[in-house]
Scaffold this active site. Structure first.
Site, PDB file in Angstrom:
ATOM      1  N   ASP A  33       0.856  -1.187   0.000  1.00  0.00           N
ATOM      2  CA  ASP A  33       0.000   0.000   0.000  1.00  0.00           C
ATOM      3  C   ASP A  33       0.893   1.237   0.000  1.00  0.00           C
ATOM      4  O   ASP A  33       1.900   1.313   0.701  1.00  0.00           O
ATOM      5  CB  ASP A  33      -0.919   0.000   1.230  1.00  0.00           C
ATOM      6  CG  ASP A  33      -2.061   0.992   1.087  1.00  0.00           C
ATOM      7  OD1 ASP A  33      -3.223   0.537   0.989  1.00  0.00           O
ATOM      8  OD2 ASP A  33      -1.805   2.217   1.076  1.00  0.00           O
ATOM      9  N   ASN A  89     -12.693  -2.891   3.206  1.00  0.00           N
ATOM     10  CA  ASN A  89     -13.605  -1.756   3.292  1.00  0.00           C
ATOM     11  C   ASN A  89     -14.655  -1.931   2.208  1.00  0.00           C
ATOM     12  O   ASN A  89     -14.323  -2.202   1.052  1.00  0.00           O
ATOM     13  CB  ASN A  89     -12.847  -0.448   3.092  1.00  0.00           C
ATOM     14  CG  ASN A  89     -11.896  -0.158   4.237  1.00  0.00           C
ATOM     15  OD1 ASN A  89     -12.148  -0.545   5.374  1.00  0.00           O
ATOM     16  ND2 ASN A  89     -10.801   0.519   3.944  1.00  0.00           N
ATOM     17  N   GLN A  96     -14.062   2.929   1.859  1.00  0.00           N
ATOM     18  CA  GLN A  96     -13.588   2.423   0.558  1.00  0.00           C
ATOM     19  C   GLN A  96     -13.428   3.580  -0.424  1.00  0.00           C
ATOM     20  O   GLN A  96     -14.331   4.426  -0.552  1.00  0.00           O
ATOM     21  CB  GLN A  96     -14.574   1.391  -0.015  1.00  0.00           C
ATOM     22  CG  GLN A  96     -14.045   0.708  -1.270  1.00  0.00           C
ATOM     23  CD  GLN A  96     -14.938  -0.430  -1.762  1.00  0.00           C
ATOM     24  OE1 GLN A  96     -16.050  -0.626  -1.269  1.00  0.00           O
ATOM     25  NE2 GLN A  96     -14.448  -1.173  -2.744  1.00  0.00           N
ATOM     26  N   VAL A  98     -11.342   2.844  -3.508  1.00  0.00           N
ATOM     27  CA  VAL A  98     -11.091   2.183  -4.795  1.00  0.00           C
ATOM     28  C   VAL A  98     -12.117   1.057  -4.926  1.00  0.00           C
ATOM     29  O   VAL A  98     -12.103   0.109  -4.123  1.00  0.00           O
ATOM     30  CB  VAL A  98      -9.657   1.619  -4.875  1.00  0.00           C
ATOM     31  CG1 VAL A  98      -9.439   0.911  -6.206  1.00  0.00           C
ATOM     32  CG2 VAL A  98      -8.622   2.733  -4.681  1.00  0.00           C
ATOM     33  N   HIS A 102     -10.511  -5.369  -2.889  1.00  0.00           N
ATOM     34  CA  HIS A 102      -9.137  -5.599  -2.425  1.00  0.00           C
ATOM     35  C   HIS A 102      -9.149  -5.857  -0.938  1.00  0.00           C
ATOM     36  O   HIS A 102      -9.954  -5.296  -0.197  1.00  0.00           O
ATOM     37  CB  HIS A 102      -8.241  -4.387  -2.731  1.00  0.00           C
ATOM     38  CG  HIS A 102      -8.794  -3.101  -2.203  1.00  0.00           C
ATOM     39  ND1 HIS A 102      -9.802  -2.420  -2.856  1.00  0.00           N
ATOM     40  CD2 HIS A 102      -8.496  -2.380  -1.099  1.00  0.00           C
ATOM     41  CE1 HIS A 102     -10.100  -1.330  -2.173  1.00  0.00           C
ATOM     42  NE2 HIS A 102      -9.327  -1.285  -1.092  1.00  0.00           N
ATOM     43  N   HIS A 104      -6.975  -5.474   2.514  1.00  0.00           N
ATOM     44  CA  HIS A 104      -5.816  -4.887   3.183  1.00  0.00           C
ATOM     45  C   HIS A 104      -5.247  -5.970   4.089  1.00  0.00           C
ATOM     46  O   HIS A 104      -5.919  -6.440   5.008  1.00  0.00           O
ATOM     47  CB  HIS A 104      -6.227  -3.704   4.067  1.00  0.00           C
ATOM     48  CG  HIS A 104      -6.753  -2.525   3.322  1.00  0.00           C
ATOM     49  ND1 HIS A 104      -5.972  -1.423   3.047  1.00  0.00           N
ATOM     50  CD2 HIS A 104      -7.986  -2.260   2.809  1.00  0.00           C
ATOM     51  CE1 HIS A 104      -6.711  -0.526   2.396  1.00  0.00           C
ATOM     52  NE2 HIS A 104      -7.924  -1.007   2.242  1.00  0.00           N
TER      53      HIS A 104
HETATM   54  P1  AMP Z   1      -9.709   1.585   0.302  1.00  0.00           P
HETATM   55  O1  AMP Z   1      -9.722   2.939   0.960  1.00  0.00           O
HETATM   56  O2  AMP Z   1     -10.107   0.448   1.192  1.00  0.00           O
HETATM   57  O3  AMP Z   1     -10.483   1.610  -1.001  1.00  0.00           O
HETATM   58  O4  AMP Z   1      -8.185   1.285  -0.021  1.00  0.00           O
HETATM   59  C1  AMP Z   1      -7.506   1.816  -1.108  1.00  0.00           C
HETATM   60  C2  AMP Z   1      -6.058   1.733  -0.755  1.00  0.00           C
HETATM   61  O5  AMP Z   1      -5.317   1.825  -1.942  1.00  0.00           O
HETATM   62  C3  AMP Z   1      -5.561   2.847   0.174  1.00  0.00           C
HETATM   63  O6  AMP Z   1      -5.030   2.272   1.365  1.00  0.00           O
HETATM   64  C4  AMP Z   1      -4.497   3.562  -0.662  1.00  0.00           C
HETATM   65  O7  AMP Z   1      -3.393   3.987   0.117  1.00  0.00           O
HETATM   66  C5  AMP Z   1      -4.121   2.482  -1.657  1.00  0.00           C
HETATM   67  N1  AMP Z   1      -3.587   2.966  -2.928  1.00  0.00           N
HETATM   68  C6  AMP Z   1      -4.148   3.877  -3.747  1.00  0.00           C
HETATM   69  N2  AMP Z   1      -3.384   4.061  -4.852  1.00  0.00           N
HETATM   70  C7  AMP Z   1      -2.332   3.226  -4.719  1.00  0.00           C
HETATM   71  C8  AMP Z   1      -1.183   2.947  -5.519  1.00  0.00           C
HETATM   72  N3  AMP Z   1      -0.972   3.553  -6.695  1.00  0.00           N
HETATM   73  N4  AMP Z   1      -0.286   2.016  -5.068  1.00  0.00           N
HETATM   74  C9  AMP Z   1      -0.477   1.398  -3.893  1.00  0.00           C
HETATM   75  N5  AMP Z   1      -1.549   1.625  -3.087  1.00  0.00           N
HETATM   76  C10 AMP Z   1      -2.453   2.524  -3.491  1.00  0.00           C
END
Ligand code: AMP
Length: 118
Positions: A33, A89, A96, A98, A102, A104
């Site tokens: 991450d 999430n 959430q 993205v 996924h 974590h």
């Molecule tokens: P969520 O908030 O559960 O949707 O998690 C999305 C996660 O993706 C967050 O913890 C971000 O820090 C991570 N994230 C977003 N862009 C990138 C990236 N380019 N490389 C690695 N992690 C990322």
């Protein structure tokens, strides 16, 4: 009709943006991450972006969900002491950002009572 943009994770799978990839097979990719919340913070992601969250994934492809969990467990042993927390999430109200499912994978010295602080 509007074509949807690929998710940031699909762009990592396609090597369009860089990431610190620690595991990859035909169906799953895992990378660090970019904003870690634990000593070990990996994202374990199905390559398909067909499923927005874990409930959709469980309904649509439970085998792929099981593969994510198995991958997370293996990575926790490889990168830490094998103990881990897995967080999905699901929905903006749960943090959430993205909408490409996924997990974590958090590991390394996590304390009791920290669950809601991610
Ligand atoms: P969520 O908030 O559960 O949707 O998690 C999305 C996660 O993706 C967050 O913890 C971000 O820090 C991570 N994230 C977003 N862009 C990138 C990236 N380019 N490389 C690695 N992690 C990322």
């Amino acid at each position: 009709m509007s074509e949807q943009e690929p998710s940031v994770f699909s762009r990592i799978v396609a090597r369009e943006i860089p990431a610190d990839i620690v595991f990859e097979n035909e169906r799953v990719i895992a990378f660090r991450d970019i904003a870690p919340k634990a000593p070990i913070h990996l994202l374990v992601v199905p390559k398909t972006e067909r499923y927005r969250d874990v409930a959709e994934l469980a309904a649509g492809d439970p085998g792929l969900l099981a593969e994510l969990v198995e991958t997370a467990s293996t990575l926790a042993r490889e990168h830490s002491d094998g103990d881990f927390r897995l967080v999905f999430n699901s929905g903006a109200g749960a943090g959430q950002t993205v909408f490409h499912v996924h997990a974590h994978l958090l590991s390394g010295g996590l304390e009791e009572g920290t669950l809601g602080k991610l």
